[in-house]
Design an enzyme around this catalytic site. Structure first.
Site, mmCIF file in Angstrom:
data_model
loop_
_atom_site.group_PDB
_atom_site.id
_atom_site.type_symbol
_atom_site.label_atom_id
_atom_site.label_comp_id
_atom_site.label_asym_id
_atom_site.label_seq_id
_atom_site.Cartn_x
_atom_site.Cartn_y
_atom_site.Cartn_z
ATOM 1 N N GLY A 41 -65.941 71.150 -17.402
ATOM 2 C CA GLY A 41 -66.400 70.116 -15.999
ATOM 3 C C GLY A 41 -67.024 71.044 -15.065
ATOM 4 N N LEU A 73 -69.662 70.972 -13.471
ATOM 5 C CA LEU A 73 -71.086 71.295 -14.494
ATOM 6 C C LEU A 73 -71.953 71.783 -13.343
ATOM 7 C CD1 LEU A 73 -71.236 68.040 -16.413
ATOM 8 C CD2 LEU A 73 -70.103 70.183 -17.111
ATOM 9 N N GLU A 132 -76.309 73.835 -13.723
ATOM 10 C CA GLU A 132 -77.354 74.119 -14.450
ATOM 11 C C GLU A 132 -76.996 74.747 -15.955
ATOM 12 O OE1 GLU A 132 -79.931 72.177 -13.396
ATOM 13 O OE2 GLU A 132 -81.054 73.195 -15.203
ATOM 14 N N HIS A 147 -74.633 74.661 -17.888
ATOM 15 C CA HIS A 147 -73.962 73.621 -18.693
ATOM 16 C C HIS A 147 -74.955 72.396 -19.054
ATOM 17 C CE1 HIS A 147 -70.281 74.237 -16.497
ATOM 18 N NE2 HIS A 147 -69.773 74.447 -17.649
ATOM 19 N N GLU A 185 -73.583 82.068 -23.613
ATOM 20 C CA GLU A 185 -73.306 83.513 -23.824
ATOM 21 C C GLU A 185 -72.534 84.200 -22.521
ATOM 22 O OE1 GLU A 185 -77.093 85.223 -24.951
ATOM 23 O OE2 GLU A 185 -76.846 84.088 -27.016
#
Ligand code: PAF
Length: 282
Positions: A30, A32, A34, A36, A147
């Site tokens: 959660g 959240l 950009e 995600h 990443e």
């Protein structure tokens, strides 16, 4: 978007989606941002339906870490996912994931050692355990991870291969490049902890990393350059540097003078907030 909070509701919901196409999973905790949403969009491009999980996994937080303070904003997150056209939100409570008597742990050797594994004992056991459970719960065809948590990605890939999770459930674990703010700071839910002053200082992290990489590419000695990188961060307002290391991008084995396939990994603290970042050296 359908939201489910129990395993009893999840099974029929995922079965229904799978009947009409492929299913991708984007696991999150959660808060959240950009970054995600980029995972969600890539998942949508690669599968017919997307499930996002929001679960603040207590097992990956150490005793002195920020579990209680971790931002909880389900209503806001849910609205963001709805706007993206996500099919299913899986948002269980801890007791649903770890019921009374829960006793199983997944521990991945090798890639979980050093870097964040050294500073956060038990963290990657918690990540591997919950991600394995999420794969078994949702049974996606593909799963998407950022990443920014490169070591986490390596742990999940190793676990998925070792436990045969890639067949039949998850065909592919996809990694999505780091999404950065305008000043190059990697997006993270933890950036919300930074004061205005700390947020301005935090931009020194990617800047110092890019400078160090430039010098290493030009042939500067690695250990001296990484020492200077630490000094630069401390002089820029960071309270401490947990690590600044060159590692092989795949095996995560320490790298020195031979920088082929190397990545630079840094974790540093600004105030009480721990920021991590990683970049390719070559
Ligand atoms: O990267 C995260 O947000 C978490 O570590 C993950 C993969 C959702 C597991 O809790």
């Amino acid at each position: 978007m359908q939201t489910v909070t129990t395993l009893a509701e999840l099974r029929p919901a995922t079965d229904a989606l799978r009947r009409t196409g492929t299913l991708a999973l984007v696991p999150t905790m959660g808060a959240l941002h950009e970054g995600h949403l980029t995972l969600v969009r890539q998942a949508q491009a690669a599968a017919d339906h997307v499930t996002v999980s929001i679960f603040i996994n207590p097992r990956q937080f150490g005793a002195n870490e920020d579990l209680d303070a971790y931002p909880r904003q389900l209503a806001r997150d849910s609205a963001m996912l709805e706007a993206e056209g996500v099919a299913l939100l899986w948002a269980p409570q801890p007791a649903e994931v770890y019921p009374e008597g829960y006793a199983t742990n997944i521990s991945v050797a090798g890639v979980s050692e050093g870097l964040c594994g050294a500073d956060r004992p038990g963290h990657f056991d918690g990540v591997a355990t919950v991600v394995c459970k999420l794969f078994n719960q949702v049974r996606p065809d593909r799963a998407f991870f950022g990443e920014k948590d490169w070591q986490q990605l390596a742990v999940i890939r190793r676990m998925a291969r070792d436990l045969d999770l890639t067949q039949p459930h998850v065909d592919a674990i996809h990694s999505v490049p780091i999404v950065r703010e305008d000043d190059d700071l990697a997006m993270s839910s933890r950036n919300a902890y930074l004061s205005t002053e700390q947020r301005a200082q935090a931009a020194a992290l990617p800047q110092a990393m890019r400078e160090a990489i430039g010098l290493i590419r030009d042939g500067a000695p690695v250990s001296e350059t990484l020492g200077n990188l630490r000094d630069t961060l401390l002089a820029s307002g960071f309270a401490s540097v947990d690590y600044a290391e060159l590692r092989d991008a795949d095996s995560l084995a320490p790298r020195g003078a031979d920088t082929g396939n190397a990545r630079l990994f840094v974790a540093a603290r600004i105030g009480g907030t721990r920021l991590i970042d990683n970049m390719a050296v070559e």
